[in-house]
Design an enzyme around this catalytic site. Sequence first.
Site, short mmCIF file in Angstrom:
data_model
loop_
_atom_site.label_atom_id
_atom_site.label_comp_id
_atom_site.label_asym_id
_atom_site.label_seq_id
_atom_site.Cartn_x
_atom_site.Cartn_y
_atom_site.Cartn_z
N TYR A 13 0.83 -1.21 0.00
CA TYR A 13 0.00 0.00 0.00
C TYR A 13 0.86 1.26 0.00
O TYR A 13 0.60 2.20 -0.76
CB TYR A 13 -0.93 0.02 1.22
CG TYR A 13 -2.03 -1.00 1.11
CD1 TYR A 13 -3.14 -0.77 0.32
CD2 TYR A 13 -1.94 -2.22 1.79
CE1 TYR A 13 -4.15 -1.71 0.21
CE2 TYR A 13 -2.94 -3.16 1.68
CZ TYR A 13 -4.05 -2.90 0.90
OH TYR A 13 -5.03 -3.84 0.78
N ASN A 37 10.45 -4.72 -5.59
CA ASN A 37 9.49 -5.57 -4.89
C ASN A 37 9.84 -7.03 -5.14
O ASN A 37 10.37 -7.38 -6.19
CB ASN A 37 8.06 -5.27 -5.39
CG ASN A 37 7.01 -5.82 -4.43
OD1 ASN A 37 7.02 -5.51 -3.25
ND2 ASN A 37 6.11 -6.64 -4.94
N LYS A 38 9.51 -7.88 -4.16
CA LYS A 38 9.80 -9.31 -4.26
C LYS A 38 9.12 -9.97 -5.44
O LYS A 38 9.62 -10.91 -6.01
CB LYS A 38 9.24 -9.98 -3.00
CG LYS A 38 10.25 -10.35 -1.96
CD LYS A 38 9.53 -11.18 -0.91
CE LYS A 38 10.19 -11.00 0.42
NZ LYS A 38 9.48 -11.64 1.50
N GLU A 170 -11.42 -11.10 11.88
CA GLU A 170 -11.75 -11.17 10.45
C GLU A 170 -11.51 -12.60 9.94
O GLU A 170 -12.31 -13.14 9.19
CB GLU A 170 -10.92 -10.17 9.64
CG GLU A 170 -11.37 -8.73 9.87
CD GLU A 170 -10.96 -7.78 8.75
OE1 GLU A 170 -9.82 -7.86 8.32
OE2 GLU A 170 -11.81 -6.96 8.33
C1 LIG Z 1 -5.49 -10.36 7.24
C2 LIG Z 1 -5.33 -8.87 7.34
C3 LIG Z 1 -6.44 -8.04 7.23
C4 LIG Z 1 -6.29 -6.65 7.29
N1 LIG Z 1 -7.39 -5.87 7.15
C5 LIG Z 1 -7.25 -4.52 7.14
C6 LIG Z 1 -8.38 -3.69 6.89
O1 LIG Z 1 -9.52 -4.17 6.75
N2 LIG Z 1 -8.19 -2.33 6.84
C7 LIG Z 1 -6.93 -1.78 7.00
O2 LIG Z 1 -6.82 -0.53 6.91
N3 LIG Z 1 -5.84 -2.55 7.25
C8 LIG Z 1 -5.96 -3.89 7.31
N4 LIG Z 1 -4.86 -4.69 7.53
C9 LIG Z 1 -3.54 -4.06 7.76
C10 LIG Z 1 -2.91 -3.61 6.43
O3 LIG Z 1 -2.97 -4.65 5.48
C11 LIG Z 1 -1.45 -3.17 6.64
O4 LIG Z 1 -1.42 -2.19 7.63
C12 LIG Z 1 -0.87 -2.61 5.31
O5 LIG Z 1 -0.77 -3.66 4.37
C13 LIG Z 1 0.51 -1.96 5.53
O6 LIG Z 1 0.97 -1.47 4.28
P1 LIG Z 1 2.54 -1.43 3.96
O7 LIG Z 1 2.69 -0.67 2.70
O8 LIG Z 1 3.30 -0.99 5.14
O9 LIG Z 1 2.95 -2.95 3.75
P2 LIG Z 1 2.38 -4.08 2.76
O10 LIG Z 1 1.11 -3.66 2.13
O11 LIG Z 1 2.40 -5.33 3.55
O12 LIG Z 1 3.49 -4.15 1.62
C14 LIG Z 1 4.82 -4.57 1.83
C15 LIG Z 1 5.41 -4.91 0.46
O13 LIG Z 1 6.82 -5.13 0.61
C16 LIG Z 1 7.19 -6.32 -0.07
N5 LIG Z 1 8.36 -6.86 0.60
C17 LIG Z 1 8.45 -7.29 1.89
N6 LIG Z 1 9.72 -7.68 2.15
C18 LIG Z 1 10.43 -7.49 1.03
C19 LIG Z 1 11.80 -7.69 0.68
N7 LIG Z 1 12.69 -8.17 1.56
N8 LIG Z 1 12.19 -7.38 -0.58
C20 LIG Z 1 11.31 -6.89 -1.49
N9 LIG Z 1 10.01 -6.68 -1.22
C21 LIG Z 1 9.58 -6.98 0.03
C22 LIG Z 1 5.97 -7.22 0.04
O14 LIG Z 1 5.97 -8.24 -0.95
C23 LIG Z 1 4.84 -6.20 -0.15
O15 LIG Z 1 4.57 -6.00 -1.52
C24 LIG Z 1 -4.99 -6.09 7.49
C25 LIG Z 1 -3.86 -6.93 7.61
C26 LIG Z 1 -4.04 -8.31 7.53
C27 LIG Z 1 -2.83 -9.20 7.66
#
Ligand SMILES: Cc1cc2nc3c(=O)[nH]c(=O)nc-3n(C[C@H](O)[C@H](O)[C@H](O)COP(=O)(O)OP(=O)(O)OC[C@H]3O[C@@H](n4cnc5c(N)ncnc54)[C@H](O)[C@@H]3O)c2cc1C
Length: 406
Positions: A13, A37-38, A170
């Site tokens: 996100y 990205n992975k 959930e």
């Molecule tokens: C089951 C579940 C339900 C949820 N429901 C909700 C909801 O209803 N509403 C809400 O607001 N939030 C919800 N959340 C929380 C929300 O999904 C997270 O807060 C959000 O995804 C965080 O965004 P981010 O960009 O930090 O990380 P992410 O969206 O997790 O993205 C991280 C990215 O980094 C990549 N990555 C990781 N490590 C590496 C690496 N070493 N090398 C290259 N790429 C890598 C991954 O592949 C991924 O694409 C939920 C979470 C879960 C697990």
Amino acid sequence: MYKPHIVILGAGYSGLTTATKLQKILHQNEANITLVNKHDYHYQTTWLHETAAGSLKPERTMIPIRDIINQEKINFVIDEVTMIDEKNKKVKLLNQEISYDILVIGLGFEAEAITNPDLNEHVFPIGNLNNARVLREHLEYNFAKYANEVEKNAARINIVIAGGGFTGIEYAGELADRIPELGGEYDVDRTQVRIIMVECESTILPGCEQEFVNYAMNSLESRGVEFITDARIVESKHDRVMYEKEGKQIEIPAKTIVWTAGVRGNSLLEHSSIPTVNGKVEVSRDLRVPGYENVYVLGDCALITNAETGRPCPANAETAIASAVVAARNIKAQINEEALQHFQSEKKAIIASLGSSDGVAVSLNGKKHFGWKATFMKKLSLNRYLLQLGGIYLLMKKGRFNIFHT
Ligand SMILES: Cc1cc2nc3c(=O)[nH]c(=O)nc-3n(C[C@H](O)[C@H](O)[C@H](O)COP(=O)(O)OP(=O)(O)OC[C@H]3O[C@@H](n4cnc5c(N)ncnc54)[C@H](O)[C@@H]3O)c2cc1C
């Protein structure tokens, strides 16, 4: 003219929103942008509980990154980040090394259990698409095995969910809907299957209004979910889990222990020299790391303090997206030597689904919603995100339009 190299780590996100905003607001002459990205796809973490329960096909949550970014402006690298070397302004990937001038870290979260050796071998986190798929396969395998056993092993169809927060409920709701279907597929009677939620606080959804807690508990209980509160999981083995309650250790035979009890920032951060607090980086209000003026940390990797309340902003998709929008603007301002803006935590809706047609939600005006209206709100928020990310094409391709069901 100074043309910095901006490197964005992670296309979740926060990372993907940063990339799409930067491709709109920066001219090609202003910066070189690399997104790492992975995988070649972005997945919707907020729907992973459905994939993990088996009710949503993995491909429904996957969005090809090349469909979203402008590859004339963004160099997309599919690789795994293995080390962040902020002293030398370099990032090591499995297959190459990249230097940066400005770094954006959006690598997401990891389950707390991964760092605990008593737990990590036998728990199933729902942290990314691959482990959601593994959990789904594991459930199906155990149902199939159970149906074939002469001496039935209850551990195969006892499912323990560690943690009664948003993700836990959930998943429990989704599973409660899915089990009768799965039982039908594998000839396993629903009444023999146990879904047990273990929560260390005295209630599920700690910190939420009692009305929400009661509604969620009644909804889940009516579909067979059991609750054990004031209890902490202390050990997990391949066929049992041990929890501690009132000083006693109690065992549940279970081969499926789903970990939804706490997340921390990506462990790569703890292995860098950027200071972390509980696995997250405490960022300043402009979203940079204090002392590292070229490093932005976003989403679940960041600890962002809400200036009004002094409390941390919730780690959710809304915060990840909102912080990315501000970071993109700040990067442009930094390049142009203009003042950076502060991240303001806006009031957001709270939504949790309890299966395909039930849920709880509070809208922006503070109104509470229960049942299908809450799940409708969740679908609406997903559809809005898709529209912002990839326009009408993406919305039509991946949007969720059925109000009452998946
Ligand atoms: C089951 C579940 C339900 C949820 N429901 C909700 C909801 O209803 N509403 C809400 O607001 N939030 C919800 N959340 C929380 C929300 O999904 C997270 O807060 C959000 O995804 C965080 O965004 P981010 O960009 O930090 O990380 P992410 O969206 O997790 O993205 C991280 C990215 O980094 C990549 N990555 C990781 N490590 C590496 C690496 N070493 N090398 C290259 N790429 C890598 C991954 O592949 C991924 O694409 C939920 C979470 C879960 C697990």
